[in-house]
Scaffold this motif. Sequence first.
Motif, PDB file in Angstrom:
ATOM      1  N   GLU A  21      24.099  43.077 134.739  1.00 40.30           N
ATOM      2  CA  GLU A  21      23.751  44.496 134.682  1.00 40.30           C
ATOM      3  C   GLU A  21      23.341  44.896 133.267  1.00 40.30           C
ATOM      4  O   GLU A  21      22.342  45.600 133.069  1.00 40.30           O
ATOM      5  N   GLY A  22      24.094  44.442 132.281  1.00 35.79           N
ATOM      6  CA  GLY A  22      23.783  44.781 130.894  1.00 35.79           C
ATOM      7  C   GLY A  22      22.437  44.246 130.450  1.00 35.79           C
ATOM      8  O   GLY A  22      21.629  44.968 129.857  1.00 35.79           O
ATOM      9  N   MET A  23      22.183  42.984 130.736  1.00 34.03           N
ATOM     10  CA  MET A  23      20.918  42.386 130.307  1.00 34.03           C
ATOM     11  C   MET A  23      19.738  42.993 131.065  1.00 34.03           C
ATOM     12  O   MET A  23      18.661  43.217 130.485  1.00 34.03           O
ATOM     13  N   ASP A  24      19.921  43.288 132.343  1.00 34.91           N
ATOM     14  CA  ASP A  24      18.858  43.949 133.109  1.00 34.91           C
ATOM     15  C   ASP A  24      18.562  45.334 132.542  1.00 34.91           C
ATOM     16  O   ASP A  24      17.390  45.735 132.444  1.00 34.91           O
ATOM     17  N   LEU A  25      19.608  46.054 132.169  1.00 32.77           N
ATOM     18  CA  LEU A  25      19.414  47.397 131.628  1.00 32.77           C
ATOM     19  C   LEU A  25      18.734  47.349 130.266  1.00 32.77           C
ATOM     20  O   LEU A  25      17.889  48.196 129.957  1.00 32.77           O
ATOM     21  N   VAL A  26      19.053  46.366 129.455  1.00 27.84           N
ATOM     22  CA  VAL A  26      18.377  46.189 128.164  1.00 27.84           C
ATOM     23  C   VAL A  26      16.889  45.956 128.401  1.00 27.84           C
ATOM     24  O   VAL A  26      16.030  46.582 127.761  1.00 27.84           O
ATOM     25  N   GLU A  27      16.570  45.072 129.319  1.00 25.49           N
ATOM     26  CA  GLU A  27      15.172  44.755 129.617  1.00 25.49           C
ATOM     27  C   GLU A  27      14.432  45.971 130.184  1.00 25.49           C
ATOM     28  O   GLU A  27      13.307  46.278 129.791  1.00 25.49           O
ATOM     29  N   GLU A  28      15.068  46.659 131.118  1.00 20.61           N
ATOM     30  CA  GLU A  28      14.456  47.841 131.722  1.00 20.61           C
ATOM     31  C   GLU A  28      14.208  48.927 130.668  1.00 20.61           C
ATOM     32  O   GLU A  28      13.159  49.575 130.659  1.00 20.61           O
ATOM     33  N   THR A  29      15.185  49.113 129.777  1.00 25.69           N
ATOM     34  CA  THR A  29      15.052  50.125 128.729  1.00 25.69           C
ATOM     35  C   THR A  29      13.923  49.783 127.772  1.00 25.69           C
ATOM     36  O   THR A  29      13.123  50.652 127.404  1.00 25.69           O
ATOM     37  N   ALA A  30      13.843  48.532 127.373  1.00 23.55           N
ATOM     38  CA  ALA A  30      12.753  48.114 126.480  1.00 23.55           C
ATOM     39  C   ALA A  30      11.400  48.372 127.132  1.00 23.55           C
ATOM     40  O   ALA A  30      10.470  48.890 126.484  1.00 23.55           O
ATOM     41  N   GLY A  31      11.291  48.047 128.416  1.00 25.34           N
ATOM     42  CA  GLY A  31      10.045  48.283 129.133  1.00 25.34           C
ATOM     43  C   GLY A  31       9.705  49.764 129.205  1.00 25.34           C
ATOM     44  O   GLY A  31       8.543  50.161 129.018  1.00 25.34           O
ATOM     45  N   TYR A  32      10.707  50.574 129.461  1.00 23.96           N
ATOM     46  CA  TYR A  32      10.490  52.020 129.556  1.00 23.96           C
ATOM     47  C   TYR A  32      10.064  52.590 128.207  1.00 23.96           C
ATOM     48  O   TYR A  32       9.078  53.331 128.118  1.00 23.96           O
ATOM     49  N   LEU A  33      10.817  52.273 127.157  1.00 25.57           N
ATOM     50  CA  LEU A  33      10.531  52.853 125.848  1.00 25.57           C
ATOM     51  C   LEU A  33       9.181  52.406 125.298  1.00 25.57           C
ATOM     52  O   LEU A  33       8.530  53.162 124.573  1.00 25.57           O
ATOM     53  N   ASP A  34       8.761  51.193 125.638  1.00 24.78           N
ATOM     54  CA  ASP A  34       7.463  50.697 125.175  1.00 24.78           C
ATOM     55  C   ASP A  34       6.316  51.098 126.095  1.00 24.78           C
ATOM     56  O   ASP A  34       5.153  50.979 125.711  1.00 24.78           O
ATOM     57  N   GLY A  35       6.646  51.563 127.295  1.00 26.77           N
ATOM     58  CA  GLY A  35       5.610  51.873 128.275  1.00 26.77           C
ATOM     59  C   GLY A  35       5.575  53.341 128.646  1.00 26.77           C
ATOM     60  O   GLY A  35       5.152  54.201 127.856  1.00 26.77           O
ATOM     61  N   SER A  36       6.067  53.628 129.837  1.00 27.96           N
ATOM     62  CA  SER A  36       5.970  54.991 130.361  1.00 27.96           C
ATOM     63  C   SER A  36       6.734  56.007 129.512  1.00 27.96           C
ATOM     64  O   SER A  36       6.307  57.161 129.393  1.00 27.96           O
ATOM     65  N   GLY A  37       7.821  55.600 128.905  1.00 23.13           N
ATOM     66  CA  GLY A  37       8.563  56.518 128.043  1.00 23.13           C
ATOM     67  C   GLY A  37       7.754  56.953 126.840  1.00 23.13           C
ATOM     68  O   GLY A  37       7.786  58.125 126.434  1.00 23.13           O
ATOM     69  N   ARG A  38       7.031  56.026 126.273  1.00 20.34           N
ATOM     70  CA  ARG A  38       6.180  56.349 125.119  1.00 20.34           C
ATOM     71  C   ARG A  38       5.115  57.361 125.539  1.00 20.34           C
ATOM     72  O   ARG A  38       4.839  58.322 124.813  1.00 20.34           O
ATOM     73  N   GLN A  39       4.527  57.135 126.710  1.00 24.00           N
ATOM     74  CA  GLN A  39       3.503  58.062 127.205  1.00 24.00           C
ATOM     75  C   GLN A  39       4.106  59.436 127.489  1.00 24.00           C
ATOM     76  O   GLN A  39       3.518  60.461 127.140  1.00 24.00           O
ATOM     77  N   GLU A  40       5.270  59.461 128.138  1.00 28.96           N
ATOM     78  CA  GLU A  40       5.921  60.735 128.469  1.00 28.96           C
ATOM     79  C   GLU A  40       6.300  61.509 127.215  1.00 28.96           C
ATOM     80  O   GLU A  40       6.204  62.743 127.188  1.00 28.96           O
TER      81      GLU A  40
END
Length: 169
Positions: free
Chosen positions: A30-49
Amino acid sequence: MSEANTVLPWRSDVIQDFARSELFERTFQEGMDLVEETAGYLDGSGRQESKSLSRNAALAYASESMRLTTRLMQVASWLLVQRAVREGDMAPTAACEDRYRLAAEDVCRNAETPAEGLPIGLLSLLDRSERLYERVRHLDRRMYVEVENAAPHPVLSQLDRLKTALGGF
């Protein structure tokens, strides 16, 4: 390691048992998946939002995303230490050192509600990471901190005496 962190033999067993447990496996994944998901969000859709946020919301976004990454780095670091114990790369006694405990609690534990106007993706990651951090914090306290001055469980003490008396069974 300080004198307060002297590791009792039963404590090393508890640490190793946890590292080999299904609970650890699930928490680690769960921890490693959340780290990966967060990195993807912050570098992708989160940056755009974040580009479409008001000035105040953009400042809150920056602050909360830093809190999020700090929280997840603390959790990931702690989980990697437990994995090192499981794989025999680190002795349980070494894992008891203060430098391997969760740190930056004042940043990671946020009593305030995030500012209004933050993207739902960030809010979701903040919530999930906070819940994971609190679970890991609880485990850390139970395994390493709260037991420093506690005596071993009476049943475990009796089992250890029996093992010694019977030559280890």
